[in-house]
Design a protein around this motif. Sequence first.
Motif, mmCIF file in Angstrom:
data_model
loop_
_atom_site.group_PDB
_atom_site.id
_atom_site.type_symbol
_atom_site.label_atom_id
_atom_site.label_comp_id
_atom_site.label_asym_id
_atom_site.label_seq_id
_atom_site.Cartn_x
_atom_site.Cartn_y
_atom_site.Cartn_z
ATOM 1 N N THR A 102 0.766 -1.229 -0.013
ATOM 2 C CA THR A 102 0.009 0.100 0.207
ATOM 3 C C THR A 102 0.957 1.268 0.043
ATOM 4 O O THR A 102 2.081 1.196 0.279
ATOM 5 N N ASP A 103 0.199 2.160 -0.383
ATOM 6 C CA ASP A 103 1.032 3.636 -0.333
ATOM 7 C C ASP A 103 1.571 3.982 0.998
ATOM 8 O O ASP A 103 2.431 4.467 1.295
ATOM 9 N N ILE A 104 0.559 3.636 1.884
ATOM 10 C CA ILE A 104 1.010 3.750 3.396
ATOM 11 C C ILE A 104 2.140 3.460 3.858
ATOM 12 O O ILE A 104 3.211 3.672 4.480
ATOM 13 N N GLN A 105 2.205 1.734 3.491
ATOM 14 C CA GLN A 105 3.399 1.093 3.837
ATOM 15 C C GLN A 105 4.587 1.701 3.057
ATOM 16 O O GLN A 105 5.879 1.520 3.676
ATOM 17 N N ILE A 106 4.594 2.238 1.890
ATOM 18 C CA ILE A 106 5.657 2.479 1.159
ATOM 19 C C ILE A 106 6.235 3.942 1.840
ATOM 20 O O ILE A 106 7.467 3.973 2.047
ATOM 21 N N ALA A 107 5.262 4.792 2.069
ATOM 22 C CA ALA A 107 5.650 6.047 2.779
ATOM 23 C C ALA A 107 6.209 5.762 4.196
ATOM 24 O O ALA A 107 7.418 6.369 4.298
ATOM 25 N N GLU A 108 5.874 5.008 4.916
ATOM 26 C CA GLU A 108 6.626 4.699 6.208
ATOM 27 C C GLU A 108 7.985 4.084 5.987
ATOM 28 O O GLU A 108 8.903 4.165 6.910
ATOM 29 N N THR A 109 8.162 3.081 4.792
ATOM 30 C CA THR A 109 9.495 2.555 4.635
ATOM 31 C C THR A 109 10.406 3.302 4.340
ATOM 32 O O THR A 109 11.498 3.316 4.698
ATOM 33 N N ILE A 110 9.983 4.262 3.484
ATOM 34 C CA ILE A 110 11.085 5.299 2.781
ATOM 35 C C ILE A 110 11.470 6.706 3.726
ATOM 36 O O ILE A 110 12.353 7.266 3.585
ATOM 37 N N LYS A 111 10.430 6.888 4.798
ATOM 38 C CA LYS A 111 10.649 7.966 5.575
ATOM 39 C C LYS A 111 12.072 7.872 6.252
ATOM 40 O O LYS A 111 12.329 6.989 6.940
ATOM 41 N N GLY A 112 12.798 8.868 6.366
ATOM 42 C CA GLY A 112 14.061 8.858 6.946
ATOM 43 C C GLY A 112 15.235 8.405 5.912
ATOM 44 O O GLY A 112 16.187 8.276 6.432
ATOM 45 N N HIS A 113 14.794 8.312 4.612
ATOM 46 C CA HIS A 113 15.737 7.837 3.699
ATOM 47 C C HIS A 113 15.604 8.640 2.536
ATOM 48 O O HIS A 113 15.021 8.111 1.365
ATOM 49 N N PRO A 114 15.839 9.805 2.493
ATOM 50 C CA PRO A 114 15.604 10.997 1.350
ATOM 51 C C PRO A 114 16.166 10.554 0.035
ATOM 52 O O PRO A 114 15.931 10.934 -0.982
ATOM 53 N N GLY A 115 17.246 9.803 0.148
ATOM 54 C CA GLY A 115 18.084 9.686 -1.084
ATOM 55 C C GLY A 115 17.958 8.434 -1.413
ATOM 56 O O GLY A 115 18.292 8.094 -2.635
ATOM 57 N N LEU A 116 16.926 7.661 -1.126
ATOM 58 C CA LEU A 116 16.777 6.226 -1.583
ATOM 59 C C LEU A 116 15.674 6.208 -2.660
ATOM 60 O O LEU A 116 14.588 6.977 -2.591
ATOM 61 N N GLN A 117 15.946 5.919 -3.955
ATOM 62 C CA GLN A 117 15.118 6.045 -5.111
ATOM 63 C C GLN A 117 14.057 4.740 -4.984
ATOM 64 O O GLN A 117 14.406 3.682 -4.579
ATOM 65 N N ALA A 118 12.648 5.171 -5.001
ATOM 66 C CA ALA A 118 11.674 4.175 -4.898
ATOM 67 C C ALA A 118 10.928 4.112 -5.984
ATOM 68 O O ALA A 118 10.585 5.211 -6.687
ATOM 69 N N ALA A 119 10.556 2.966 -6.108
ATOM 70 C CA ALA A 119 9.349 2.721 -7.306
ATOM 71 C C ALA A 119 8.597 1.575 -6.762
ATOM 72 O O ALA A 119 8.761 0.738 -6.027
ATOM 73 N N ARG A 120 7.307 1.372 -7.659
ATOM 74 C CA ARG A 120 6.347 0.327 -7.104
ATOM 75 C C ARG A 120 6.363 -0.356 -8.321
ATOM 76 O O ARG A 120 6.150 0.026 -9.595
ATOM 77 N N ALA A 121 5.835 -1.653 -8.388
ATOM 78 C CA ALA A 121 5.651 -2.717 -9.270
ATOM 79 C C ALA A 121 4.250 -2.689 -9.590
ATOM 80 O O ALA A 121 3.238 -2.563 -8.657
ATOM 81 N N ARG A 122 3.707 -2.878 -10.730
ATOM 82 C CA ARG A 122 2.501 -2.635 -11.424
ATOM 83 C C ARG A 122 2.057 -3.714 -12.519
ATOM 84 O O ARG A 122 3.088 -3.968 -13.086
#
Length: 287
Positions: free
Chosen positions: A253-273
């Motif tokens: 979920t979007d909430i899980q993604i936001a919680e995981t990357i919080k505190g890691h501003p330099g981490l590139q994030a993407a989701r599978a679709r």
Amino acid sequence: MGWQKAGAENESSQETWSLLPMSAHGQLYKVMILYKYMSLATAQTILATNRIGFSRASFLNDPFDTPVAAPIPTSDPIEGLFASISAQGKSMVWEQNTAFLSLTRTITNSLMWSHYADSHRGVALAINTATAGFLNLETNLIPAHFGSVIYSRHRPSGPYYSSFTTPIPVGGLHRFALDHYEKWQRMFLTKPIEWAYEEEVRVAKCVRGLKLGNGKNDSGSCTVIDLGSGRLLHCFDVPATSISGIYFGARVTDIQIAETIKGHPGLQAARARLDQNRFAIDLIPFN
């Protein structure tokens, strides 16, 4: 610039090589990005602790991964018996003192997402193997750029073709010995052909002398965790910058993604679709 590994034929392969600036000594550095599928909870732990787990062969999911050392060939039946016993002993020592990190070249394989990323509820981490130290010839029994798995219908057998000129301690080698590479390929890097979809690349480290808790040997700093039933996980320290990206499964979920990357501003994030027209995985940047 970046490019796929030469000779890659599978369109799902996303292993990335790219060039970095010259070092002060004029040496050109290369970056090899590989991927590790896992549950969301495991990824959060890795990001929080900057440690990644290595497992002994007996704790992997295929019993064929257990190393088998080749006996010294002889025409004498008595010598052959002792050679076989000696090889079995060497196999046991190598298994007890060697741990593996299994990585992959592919980030869009639906089977990998199903089997290793909690049925698309997990993630895949992009790992910069150079920054993580996994290309280091002095601290890895098998560095990542020598760790491509061979898939075969037959087990390796017969005498070795290579000449082993470097003396090595059985189960006690922390560095890469190029002249023993054929041995490592047979013992640690050959799997049944059914596993070929994984496009696996392994990093192997010597874990001799490492006990429960925090420790260190010539392979690096490590925390050994007991997962129960005698299964040990050797979690080696890696720099925070070793994780260059995180890919979230289609069921995260979007909430899980936001919680995981919080505190890691330099981490590139993407989701599978899930692709709407093909049985394929698309990757969408997460903002």
